[in-house]
Write a protein that holds these residues in place. Sequence first.
Motif, PDB file in Angstrom:
ATOM      1  N   ASN A  39      10.866   6.751 -33.695  1.00  0.00           N
ATOM      2  CA  ASN A  39      11.474   5.571 -33.087  1.00  0.00           C
ATOM      3  C   ASN A  39      10.699   5.243 -31.811  1.00  0.00           C
ATOM      4  N   TYR A  40       9.813   4.278 -31.883  1.00  0.00           N
ATOM      5  CA  TYR A  40       8.995   3.956 -30.717  1.00  0.00           C
ATOM      6  C   TYR A  40       8.558   2.495 -30.788  1.00  0.00           C
ATOM      7  N   ALA A  41       7.928   2.040 -29.721  1.00  0.00           N
ATOM      8  CA  ALA A  41       7.515   0.645 -29.629  1.00  0.00           C
ATOM      9  C   ALA A  41       6.014   0.533 -29.438  1.00  0.00           C
ATOM     10  N   THR A  42       5.520  -0.667 -29.632  1.00  0.00           N
ATOM     11  CA  THR A  42       4.113  -0.965 -29.367  1.00  0.00           C
ATOM     12  C   THR A  42       4.016  -2.434 -28.978  1.00  0.00           C
ATOM     13  N   LEU A  57      13.084  -4.323 -23.156  1.00  0.00           N
ATOM     14  CA  LEU A  57      12.587  -3.280 -24.059  1.00  0.00           C
ATOM     15  C   LEU A  57      13.355  -1.975 -23.841  1.00  0.00           C
ATOM     16  N   VAL A  58      13.508  -1.573 -22.594  1.00  0.00           N
ATOM     17  CA  VAL A  58      14.228  -0.337 -22.283  1.00  0.00           C
ATOM     18  C   VAL A  58      15.665  -0.430 -22.791  1.00  0.00           C
ATOM     19  N   ALA A  59      16.294  -1.573 -22.611  1.00  0.00           N
ATOM     20  CA  ALA A  59      17.673  -1.754 -23.063  1.00  0.00           C
ATOM     21  C   ALA A  59      17.786  -1.612 -24.580  1.00  0.00           C
ATOM     22  N   ALA A  60      16.771  -2.086 -25.306  1.00  0.00           N
ATOM     23  CA  ALA A  60      16.798  -1.981 -26.772  1.00  0.00           C
ATOM     24  C   ALA A  60      16.837  -0.521 -27.220  1.00  0.00           C
ATOM     25  N   PHE A  61      16.162   0.342 -26.474  1.00  0.00           N
ATOM     26  CA  PHE A  61      16.213   1.772 -26.773  1.00  0.00           C
ATOM     27  C   PHE A  61      17.538   2.379 -26.321  1.00  0.00           C
ATOM     28  N   ARG A  62      17.909   2.133 -25.084  1.00  0.00           N
ATOM     29  CA  ARG A  62      19.077   2.793 -24.507  1.00  0.00           C
ATOM     30  C   ARG A  62      20.354   2.478 -25.270  1.00  0.00           C
ATOM     31  N   ARG A  64      20.790   2.084 -28.244  1.00  0.00           N
ATOM     32  CA  ARG A  64      20.812   2.803 -29.521  1.00  0.00           C
ATOM     33  C   ARG A  64      20.744   4.320 -29.332  1.00  0.00           C
ATOM     34  N   GLY A  65      20.813   4.757 -28.100  1.00  0.00           N
ATOM     35  CA  GLY A  65      20.759   6.188 -27.814  1.00  0.00           C
ATOM     36  C   GLY A  65      19.389   6.798 -28.030  1.00  0.00           C
ATOM     37  N   LEU A  66      18.344   5.979 -27.862  1.00  0.00           N
ATOM     38  CA  LEU A  66      16.984   6.437 -28.108  1.00  0.00           C
ATOM     39  C   LEU A  66      16.192   6.511 -26.810  1.00  0.00           C
ATOM     40  N   THR A  67      15.170   7.357 -26.796  1.00  0.00           N
ATOM     41  CA  THR A  67      14.285   7.490 -25.644  1.00  0.00           C
ATOM     42  C   THR A  67      13.244   6.374 -25.656  1.00  0.00           C
ATOM     43  N   PRO A  68      13.129   5.587 -24.586  1.00  0.00           N
ATOM     44  CA  PRO A  68      12.089   4.540 -24.551  1.00  0.00           C
ATOM     45  C   PRO A  68      10.696   5.173 -24.603  1.00  0.00           C
ATOM     46  N   ARG A  69       9.937   4.802 -25.609  1.00  0.00           N
ATOM     47  CA  ARG A  69       8.640   5.432 -25.836  1.00  0.00           C
ATOM     48  C   ARG A  69       7.713   4.442 -26.514  1.00  0.00           C
ATOM     49  N   LEU A  70       6.431   4.456 -26.139  1.00  0.00           N
ATOM     50  CA  LEU A  70       5.442   3.553 -26.721  1.00  0.00           C
ATOM     51  C   LEU A  70       4.188   4.305 -27.110  1.00  0.00           C
ATOM     52  N   GLU A  71       3.531   3.795 -28.143  1.00  0.00           N
ATOM     53  CA  GLU A  71       2.207   4.257 -28.551  1.00  0.00           C
ATOM     54  C   GLU A  71       1.345   2.998 -28.706  1.00  0.00           C
ATOM     55  N   PHE A  72       0.177   2.978 -28.070  1.00  0.00           N
ATOM     56  CA  PHE A  72      -0.664   1.789 -28.199  1.00  0.00           C
ATOM     57  C   PHE A  72      -2.091   2.064 -27.728  1.00  0.00           C
ATOM     58  N   TYR A 245       0.145   7.234 -24.982  1.00  0.00           N
ATOM     59  CA  TYR A 245       1.563   7.461 -25.261  1.00  0.00           C
ATOM     60  C   TYR A 245       2.312   7.483 -23.930  1.00  0.00           C
ATOM     61  N   LEU A 246       3.277   6.585 -23.763  1.00  0.00           N
ATOM     62  CA  LEU A 246       4.071   6.507 -22.540  1.00  0.00           C
ATOM     63  C   LEU A 246       5.551   6.686 -22.875  1.00  0.00           C
ATOM     64  N   VAL A 247       6.281   7.356 -21.985  1.00  0.00           N
ATOM     65  CA  VAL A 247       7.706   7.595 -22.182  1.00  0.00           C
ATOM     66  C   VAL A 247       8.426   7.387 -20.858  1.00  0.00           C
ATOM     67  N   LEU A 248       9.660   6.896 -20.929  1.00  0.00           N
ATOM     68  CA  LEU A 248      10.468   6.708 -19.720  1.00  0.00           C
ATOM     69  C   LEU A 248      11.420   7.887 -19.598  1.00  0.00           C
ATOM     70  N   PRO A 249      11.222   8.732 -18.584  1.00  0.00           N
ATOM     71  CA  PRO A 249      12.090   9.908 -18.428  1.00  0.00           C
ATOM     72  C   PRO A 249      13.547   9.494 -18.222  1.00  0.00           C
ATOM     73  N   ASP A 250      14.465  10.373 -18.621  1.00  0.00           N
ATOM     74  CA  ASP A 250      15.899  10.113 -18.419  1.00  0.00           C
ATOM     75  C   ASP A 250      16.226  10.122 -16.931  1.00  0.00           C
TER      76      ASP A 250
END
Length: 250
Positions: A39-42, A57-62, A64-72, A245-250
């Motif tokens: 479950n990630y974004a690009t 974008l962050v809200a779309a993850f949060r 749904r109970g998911l960690t905001p994360r991207l690969e690009f 690969y970037l991730v938004l820490p909790d």
Amino acid sequence: MDTDVQSFVVAHLRRRPAVVETGGFVVGIDPGTTSPYLNYATPLPGARPTARDVAALVAAFRERGLTPRLEFAPDAAPGVEPALREAGFATEAVHEYLVCAPDTFTPPPASAPLARTPSTDAEYAAVDAALSEAFGGGFAPSAEGAARLRRVQEGGGAVRFVRAPDGGCAGAATCSAPAEGTAEAAGVGTRPAFRGRGVAGAVTAAVTGALLARGARSVWLEYSGEGSRRVYERVGYRPQGTRLYLVLPD
């Protein structure tokens, strides 16, 4: 090649069971798992997101109970990384990717282990279990994982494995269905007891050859160390670019 790879990732995420598109980003969601690796974004190539776009974008993850994360591929969208850094995203990893084209592809020698296509539920389950062991138990084998592998094979991609002496799976690899002229090989793994026997090279060559034979202009992959890089280079993969690969820490 960066734009081709980035366009591929966009198309690949749009194939997911659930997709959210917001502010120049595509979020691919697999409702069967909360794994951040599924479950990630690009971003779209050339995207230049605003702070409001990143917040959406962050809200779309949060939500749904998911960690905001991207690969690009950052060079395909130079305006994205600064906007994400400003919002607090941190580096999870930086990976070089390699590309194999028809003119560099090298089939395995006749002495290489035989790579097969799984066909039964038991074979898909064995592949899923072998990849779990190969990657140190980073994910647990499951019926959902086996079903996911079957969808790859039946959806225009490729899954290949080498049979172990006990009838199970010694190692395997997968490759996505092509998009934008290219396809991604992934999940190349060999169980520890069978390493050093040419398994990884055999399955990598098998999935790569399958997609090139179907008309893909190239196949790309990332590598985890110099040992695996040498395996892929023997198949015909060559360095082409970098993925972030970037991730938004909790």
